[in-house]
Write a protein that holds these residues in place. Structure first.
Motif, PDB file in Angstrom:
ATOM      1  N   GLU A   7       1.064   5.335  -2.427  1.00  0.00           N
ATOM      2  CA  GLU A   7       0.428   4.959  -3.691  1.00  0.00           C
ATOM      3  C   GLU A   7      -0.059   3.512  -3.732  1.00  0.00           C
ATOM      4  OE1 GLU A   7       2.610   5.877  -7.185  1.00  0.00           O
ATOM      5  OE2 GLU A   7       2.762   8.025  -6.750  1.00  0.00           O
ATOM      6  N   ASP A   8       0.668   2.614  -3.110  1.00  0.00           N
ATOM      7  CA  ASP A   8       0.307   1.196  -3.192  1.00  0.00           C
ATOM      8  C   ASP A   8      -0.583   0.746  -2.040  1.00  0.00           C
ATOM      9  OD1 ASP A   8       2.253   1.491  -1.264  1.00  0.00           O
ATOM     10  OD2 ASP A   8       3.269  -0.400  -1.737  1.00  0.00           O
ATOM     11  N   VAL A   9      -1.262   1.693  -1.412  1.00  0.00           N
ATOM     12  CA  VAL A   9      -2.086   1.407  -0.234  1.00  0.00           C
ATOM     13  C   VAL A   9      -3.570   1.594  -0.536  1.00  0.00           C
ATOM     14  CG1 VAL A   9      -2.759   2.374   2.014  1.00  0.00           C
ATOM     15  CG2 VAL A   9      -0.361   1.825   1.561  1.00  0.00           C
ATOM     16  N   VAL A  10      -4.377   0.679  -0.002  1.00  0.00           N
ATOM     17  CA  VAL A  10      -5.834   0.811  -0.037  1.00  0.00           C
ATOM     18  C   VAL A  10      -6.338   0.818   1.401  1.00  0.00           C
ATOM     19  CG1 VAL A  10      -8.010  -0.327  -0.653  1.00  0.00           C
ATOM     20  CG2 VAL A  10      -6.121  -0.288  -2.280  1.00  0.00           C
ATOM     21  N   ILE A  11      -7.090   1.857   1.751  1.00  0.00           N
ATOM     22  CA  ILE A  11      -7.687   1.934   3.086  1.00  0.00           C
ATOM     23  C   ILE A  11      -9.056   1.275   3.016  1.00  0.00           C
ATOM     24  CG2 ILE A  11      -8.358   3.454   4.979  1.00  0.00           C
ATOM     25  CD1 ILE A  11      -6.640   5.633   3.639  1.00  0.00           C
ATOM     26  N   LEU A  71     -13.020  -7.422  -3.539  1.00  0.00           N
ATOM     27  CA  LEU A  71     -11.746  -6.774  -3.214  1.00  0.00           C
ATOM     28  C   LEU A  71     -10.571  -7.386  -3.970  1.00  0.00           C
ATOM     29  CD1 LEU A  71     -12.259  -6.586   0.660  1.00  0.00           C
ATOM     30  CD2 LEU A  71     -12.618  -4.740  -0.988  1.00  0.00           C
ATOM     31  N   ALA A  72     -10.851  -8.357  -4.847  1.00  0.00           N
ATOM     32  CA  ALA A  72      -9.781  -9.077  -5.555  1.00  0.00           C
ATOM     33  C   ALA A  72      -8.846  -8.139  -6.307  1.00  0.00           C
ATOM     34  CB  ALA A  72     -10.390 -10.102  -6.513  1.00  0.00           C
ATOM     35  N   GLN A  73      -9.381  -7.019  -6.806  1.00  0.00           N
ATOM     36  CA  GLN A  73      -8.563  -6.068  -7.574  1.00  0.00           C
ATOM     37  C   GLN A  73      -7.448  -5.435  -6.731  1.00  0.00           C
ATOM     38  OE1 GLN A  73     -10.844  -2.346  -8.415  1.00  0.00           O
ATOM     39  NE2 GLN A  73     -12.458  -3.306  -7.183  1.00  0.00           N
ATOM     40  N   TYR A  74      -7.547  -5.582  -5.410  1.00  0.00           N
ATOM     41  CA  TYR A  74      -6.554  -4.961  -4.521  1.00  0.00           C
ATOM     42  C   TYR A  74      -5.549  -5.969  -3.958  1.00  0.00           C
ATOM     43  CZ  TYR A  74     -10.265  -1.419  -4.543  1.00  0.00           C
ATOM     44  OH  TYR A  74     -11.224  -0.513  -4.926  1.00  0.00           O
ATOM     45  N   LYS A  75      -5.520  -7.179  -4.492  1.00  0.00           N
ATOM     46  CA  LYS A  75      -4.657  -8.208  -3.908  1.00  0.00           C
ATOM     47  C   LYS A  75      -3.176  -7.862  -3.946  1.00  0.00           C
ATOM     48  CE  LYS A  75      -7.053 -12.579  -3.570  1.00  0.00           C
ATOM     49  NZ  LYS A  75      -7.001 -14.028  -3.846  1.00  0.00           N
ATOM     50  N   ASP A  76      -2.762  -7.037  -4.896  1.00  0.00           N
ATOM     51  CA  ASP A  76      -1.353  -6.657  -4.992  1.00  0.00           C
ATOM     52  C   ASP A  76      -1.031  -5.390  -4.205  1.00  0.00           C
ATOM     53  OD1 ASP A  76      -0.844  -8.820  -6.660  1.00  0.00           O
ATOM     54  OD2 ASP A  76      -1.309  -7.679  -8.477  1.00  0.00           O
ATOM     55  N   LYS A  77      -2.030  -4.854  -3.514  1.00  0.00           N
ATOM     56  CA  LYS A  77      -1.843  -3.627  -2.743  1.00  0.00           C
ATOM     57  C   LYS A  77      -1.636  -3.941  -1.259  1.00  0.00           C
ATOM     58  CE  LYS A  77      -3.167  -0.693  -6.138  1.00  0.00           C
ATOM     59  NZ  LYS A  77      -2.395   0.482  -6.628  1.00  0.00           N
ATOM     60  N   LYS A  78      -1.213  -2.938  -0.540  1.00  0.00           N
ATOM     61  CA  LYS A  78      -1.201  -3.035   0.916  1.00  0.00           C
ATOM     62  C   LYS A  78      -2.603  -2.644   1.399  1.00  0.00           C
ATOM     63  CE  LYS A  78       3.662  -1.687   1.291  1.00  0.00           C
ATOM     64  NZ  LYS A  78       4.593  -0.592   1.698  1.00  0.00           N
ATOM     65  N   ILE A  79      -3.253  -3.540   2.121  1.00  0.00           N
ATOM     66  CA  ILE A  79      -4.599  -3.291   2.601  1.00  0.00           C
ATOM     67  C   ILE A  79      -4.536  -2.835   4.056  1.00  0.00           C
ATOM     68  CG2 ILE A  79      -6.924  -4.220   2.906  1.00  0.00           C
ATOM     69  CD1 ILE A  79      -6.000  -4.343   0.031  1.00  0.00           C
ATOM     70  N   ASN A  88      -0.479  -8.606   1.970  1.00  0.00           N
ATOM     71  CA  ASN A  88      -0.038  -7.412   2.693  1.00  0.00           C
ATOM     72  C   ASN A  88      -1.228  -6.755   3.386  1.00  0.00           C
ATOM     73  OD1 ASN A  88       2.785  -7.404   1.908  1.00  0.00           O
ATOM     74  ND2 ASN A  88       2.053  -6.926  -0.154  1.00  0.00           N
ATOM     75  N   VAL A  89      -1.579  -7.295   4.535  1.00  0.00           N
ATOM     76  CA  VAL A  89      -2.761  -6.838   5.270  1.00  0.00           C
ATOM     77  C   VAL A  89      -2.331  -6.226   6.602  1.00  0.00           C
ATOM     78  CG1 VAL A  89      -5.008  -7.478   6.217  1.00  0.00           C
ATOM     79  CG2 VAL A  89      -4.117  -8.673   4.201  1.00  0.00           C
ATOM     80  N   TYR A  90      -2.862  -5.045   6.858  1.00  0.00           N
ATOM     81  CA  TYR A  90      -2.573  -4.320   8.095  1.00  0.00           C
ATOM     82  C   TYR A  90      -3.891  -3.923   8.756  1.00  0.00           C
ATOM     83  CZ  TYR A  90       2.001  -3.682   5.832  1.00  0.00           C
ATOM     84  OH  TYR A  90       3.208  -3.886   5.209  1.00  0.00           O
ATOM     85  N   GLN A  91      -3.812  -3.538  10.014  1.00  0.00           N
ATOM     86  CA  GLN A  91      -5.006  -3.050  10.697  1.00  0.00           C
ATOM     87  C   GLN A  91      -4.648  -1.913  11.641  1.00  0.00           C
ATOM     88  OE1 GLN A  91      -5.542  -7.128  12.508  1.00  0.00           O
ATOM     89  NE2 GLN A  91      -6.226  -5.909  14.258  1.00  0.00           N
ATOM     90  N   LEU A  92      -5.572  -0.963  11.744  1.00  0.00           N
ATOM     91  CA  LEU A  92      -5.367   0.179  12.626  1.00  0.00           C
ATOM     92  C   LEU A  92      -5.570  -0.268  14.063  1.00  0.00           C
ATOM     93  CD1 LEU A  92      -4.985   3.149  13.311  1.00  0.00           C
ATOM     94  CD2 LEU A  92      -7.387   3.541  12.675  1.00  0.00           C
TER      95      LEU A  92
END
Length: 311
Positions: free
Chosen positions: A128-132, A167-175, A199-203
């Motif tokens: 739920e707290d993730v944005v792809i 993308l500012a609206q997603y700052k509290d999400k896991k990206i 919270n930034v990740y990459q594939l």
């Protein structure tokens, strides 16, 4: 067994006298009978090459034998035909053009998003707290993208920095960022961290590795690749077609370059419109005297633009 292989790879590692390295590396690749496109910069290597399995194996061994590139990961595809016609190895300022005036503010060797292996990305992407986040260009994500992914209206990756405010609206999400092979995410994730996304990740290994190791689940459509295959299948689990013909709107998985070299637009186009428009994106482009013959593939070797002569 297929006759050839195509290798996709990159490595961020400082290269002294990179311009000379590019010239020497071109000779080396040609000595192995390889074809492809390699970008060399002070910051590293970015390449897609194609050749016999023996030549590709020799190339990978040579790259891994160089301590600067020892950790390079290769994505290997078995192919029926060579994926390029010629061998190019060019020096540029960056291996991926970031669009930043000050490129020193990001360094993938110092800070990037947390790398997620394909199976971990697959498990995490539906939380739920993730944005792809797709960090590729319009023509790439129009052909295919992950289900529910956020896409940006960019023509080239160099436009990415200008879009970060959206993308500012997603700052509290896991990206969770992704791209074709992982190289763009190294800079995109570093830039997001620089702008306060925590919270930034990459594939890791990108879409291509995800298809090979996780079956491509929930990647909708095809993946654009930068060689004469143009598009490749990724999803072996729940495949679907999401792209539509640029001209008539019918569903089609096919992408081409406009046959007019002065346009060369990347578009998705069905076979019927391709035949009718001779591989062009519009009727206007069919009248260009430099229009290239359409063979049904929509792939062309780049044609140099004529140089204007000053009077």
């Amino acid at each position: 067994m297929k006759k050839y292989q195509t290798l996709l790879y990159y490595c961020y590692s400082y290269i002294a006298e990179a311009e000379q390295f590019a010239a020497d590396h071109l000779k080396f690749c040609k000595s192995l009978g390889l074809v492809g496109r390699i970008i060399v910069a002070d910051e590293g290597l970015n390449g897609t090459i194609s050749g016999t399995p023996e030549a590709c194996e020799a190339y990978m061994k040579a790259i891994h034998a160089d301590e600067r590139f020892a950790k390079t990961e290769f994505k290997i595809d078995d192919v029926e035909e060579l994926s390029f016609l010629k061998m190019h190895c060019r020096y540029k300022s960056e291996i991926v053009h970031s669009g930043l005036r000050d490129t020193t503010i990001i360094d993938p060797n110092k800070q990037t998003g947390k790398h997620l292996e394909p199976v971990d990305f697959m498990k995490m992407k539906d939380e739920e707290d993730v944005v792809i986040l797709d960090v590729r260009s319009n023509y790439e994500h129009n052909l295919g993208k992950f289900k529910n992914a956020v896409t940006l209206d960019i023509e080239n990756f160099r436009d990415f920095p200008e879009q970060i405010n959206q993308l500012a609206q997603y700052k509290d999400k896991k990206i969770l960022t992704y791209c074709t092979g992982g190289i763009k995410c190294e800079k995109a994730s570093a830039l997001l961290l620089h702008h306060g996304f925590n919270n930034v990740y990459q594939l890791h290994g990108g879409i291509i590795k995800y298809g090979k190791e996780a079956g491509g689940k929930d990647f909708e459509g095809k993946c654009y690749v930068f060689d004469n295959r143009i598009a490749v299948d990724v999803n072996q689990v729940n495949p679907t077609v999401v792209s539509v013909c640029y001209n008539c709107g019918v569903t089609t998985p096919k992408m081409i370059n406009c046959a007019n070299p002065e346009c060369n637009e990347h578009i998705t186009q069905c076979d019927a419109c391709g035949e009718q428009l001779q591989g062009c994106c519009s009727v206007a482009c069919t009248t260009n005297p430099r229009k290239r013959p359409y063979d049904g593939t929509g792939y062309y070797v780049k044609v140099p633009q004529p140089v204007a002569v000053k009077g």
